[in-house]
Scaffold this motif. Sequence first.
Motif, PDB file in Angstrom:
ATOM      1  N   GLU A 206       0.753  -1.072  -0.120  1.00  0.00           N
ATOM      2  CA  GLU A 206       0.274   0.251   0.403  1.00  0.00           C
ATOM      3  C   GLU A 206       1.136   1.656   0.105  1.00  0.00           C
ATOM      4  N   ARG A 207       0.990   2.130  -0.834  1.00  0.00           N
ATOM      5  CA  ARG A 207       1.896   2.883  -1.418  1.00  0.00           C
ATOM      6  C   ARG A 207       2.031   4.559  -0.435  1.00  0.00           C
ATOM      7  N   ARG A 208       0.846   4.792   0.427  1.00  0.00           N
ATOM      8  CA  ARG A 208      -0.025   5.501   0.692  1.00  0.00           C
ATOM      9  C   ARG A 208       0.801   5.549   2.200  1.00  0.00           C
ATOM     10  N   GLU A 209       0.969   4.466   2.654  1.00  0.00           N
ATOM     11  CA  GLU A 209       1.359   3.883   3.809  1.00  0.00           C
ATOM     12  C   GLU A 209       2.578   3.529   3.863  1.00  0.00           C
ATOM     13  N   TYR A 232      11.172   6.110   0.544  1.00  0.00           N
ATOM     14  CA  TYR A 232      11.084   7.194  -0.404  1.00  0.00           C
ATOM     15  C   TYR A 232       9.499   7.560  -0.330  1.00  0.00           C
ATOM     16  N   SER A 233       9.191   9.030  -0.667  1.00  0.00           N
ATOM     17  CA  SER A 233       7.758   9.728  -0.146  1.00  0.00           C
ATOM     18  C   SER A 233       7.130   9.180  -1.074  1.00  0.00           C
ATOM     19  N   TYR A 234       5.511   8.730  -0.317  1.00  0.00           N
ATOM     20  CA  TYR A 234       4.863   8.704  -1.249  1.00  0.00           C
ATOM     21  C   TYR A 234       4.191   9.141  -2.610  1.00  0.00           C
ATOM     22  N   LEU A 238       5.370   8.166  -7.122  1.00  0.00           N
ATOM     23  CA  LEU A 238       3.746   8.369  -8.402  1.00  0.00           C
ATOM     24  C   LEU A 238       4.733   8.194  -9.590  1.00  0.00           C
ATOM     25  N   GLY A 239       3.742   7.257 -10.119  1.00  0.00           N
ATOM     26  CA  GLY A 239       4.181   7.437 -11.812  1.00  0.00           C
ATOM     27  C   GLY A 239       5.594   5.909 -11.774  1.00  0.00           C
ATOM     28  N   SER A 240       5.876   5.569 -10.869  1.00  0.00           N
ATOM     29  CA  SER A 240       6.838   4.417 -10.605  1.00  0.00           C
ATOM     30  C   SER A 240       6.001   2.965 -11.306  1.00  0.00           C
ATOM     31  N   SER A 241       6.497   2.067 -11.777  1.00  0.00           N
ATOM     32  CA  SER A 241       6.632   0.664 -12.273  1.00  0.00           C
ATOM     33  C   SER A 241       7.790  -0.204 -11.533  1.00  0.00           C
TER      34      SER A 241
END
Length: 374
Positions: A206-209, A232-234, A238-241
Motif C-alpha cells: 500500500e503506497r500511501r502507507e 521514498y515518499s508517496y 507516483l508514476g513508478s512501475s
Amino acid sequence: MEKLIYIHVARLGDSLNRKKGMFSGYDDATNDWYVIKQRGEGRGDRVQISRVFEGASRVFEGAGQLNRSHLALLDTDCVVIGSLLYVIGGCCLLCDSCNYNCRYLRYREIRCLDTRNPQDGWRTCFTLPFRSCVPVSTVVDSQWLYLFPFKETCCYGFNIEDGKSVQTLPKPSNCKSVQTLPKPSNCTSSPCFSTSLSPGTLVAYERRENTLYQLDCKNSAWTVYHKDFLPYSYKELLGSSFAVDDDGILYIYLRVYIRLISFDIRNKKELHAVDLPRSFWYGLEEDYVELIVLSKNKFCLLWDGLGTNINQRRIYYSRFSVSYDDLDDPIVDGEETRSFLVAGYEVLNVVIVDPPEDVGSSRVDVSGGGEKPK
C-alpha cells in the motif's frame, strides 16, 4: 529465448474519422492484442511485434456479453498461469469516458486464452461477484487468484482449478473515504502491487502507507509484513512501475529520479539503487510506462507514446541490462530500443508469458517489425 510480451490495446473505430462529437470512434471501438518476441540476447535487430489475431474484433469472441464491436474494454487486469492468459473484468470505452459510475456496461467475467493456441479464442472461466475494475491481482500456488477490486472493501480469492470456490476477506487497510474518490489512481485502499511471497502467502504493498502486508491464504488473515518499506515518499513513488522476478526480488523504476531500485522482499532490505542515463526518461508524465524483468539482470521498459492522432499511438520498447559485478558502481548497458505503431487508443495491460519449449511449433504469428527511434 526470452519471455513473450503480450499487450492489450483498446482502439477507437473508423467512425472517429466520419463524424464529430464525443461519441465518435466509440460506437465501433474494438480490442486488440499484440505479442512482442525477442530473439536471442545482446544487441541487434531481434525484437518483433505482431497482432495475435487477424481481426481486432475477434479478440473477445464467444465471451457472451462481448458480442458488440463497441465494447472495447478499459480497467481490466491480466495474470498468467502457465500458458493461460486471464483477463479480469473491465468496462467499455463508452461507459468509462462518459459516466464512470455507470454499472450497466461493466463486466463480471474472467476470460481465458491459451497462448499456445490463440486461434481457439477466449472462454469465460469465472463470474465475479462484483462489477468493478481490478487494479491489482495475484496468483498463489498456481491455483488461487486474489483480486483487489476498486471501491470494494474486500479482497477476493478464486479457485481457478475448480472454477467455483471463492474466498472473501477484508483488505489489509481500511480506508473508508475511498468510496468518495472519483478515480482508481486516487484510491488508497487498494495496493499498487502484490505478489506471491511463498507457498500459501502473498504480500501487498500500500503506497500511501508505505507498508507491505502479508496474507496467510490458508487462515485468511492479514498481518503487517514490513512497515516503512521504502525510503521514498508517496509523491516520489507516483508514476513508478513495479516488477518482481522469479526469485522474489522486487524491482522499481523510480520515474522521478530515473532510477532502478531492487529490493529483497523476503529479507526486507534494499539491495541496489542504480541511476539510469537521462535517455531513460520515457514519455510524458501521463504516459503509460511498464517495467518488465526479462531474465536475470535483464529488463525492458515499455511506454505508450502520445501523438497528435490518438489512433496512431506507438509502443516504445527499450531493453537494457545491469551488471552488479562492482556493487559500488553497477553498469547499465542499453541493448535495444524500438518503436512499433499499434494504432491504439490506449495500452491497457502488459503481461509476459514463458514461450513453449518447442518454439518452432508455436502458432503465435510473430512476423512483423519496428523502427528505431531517431
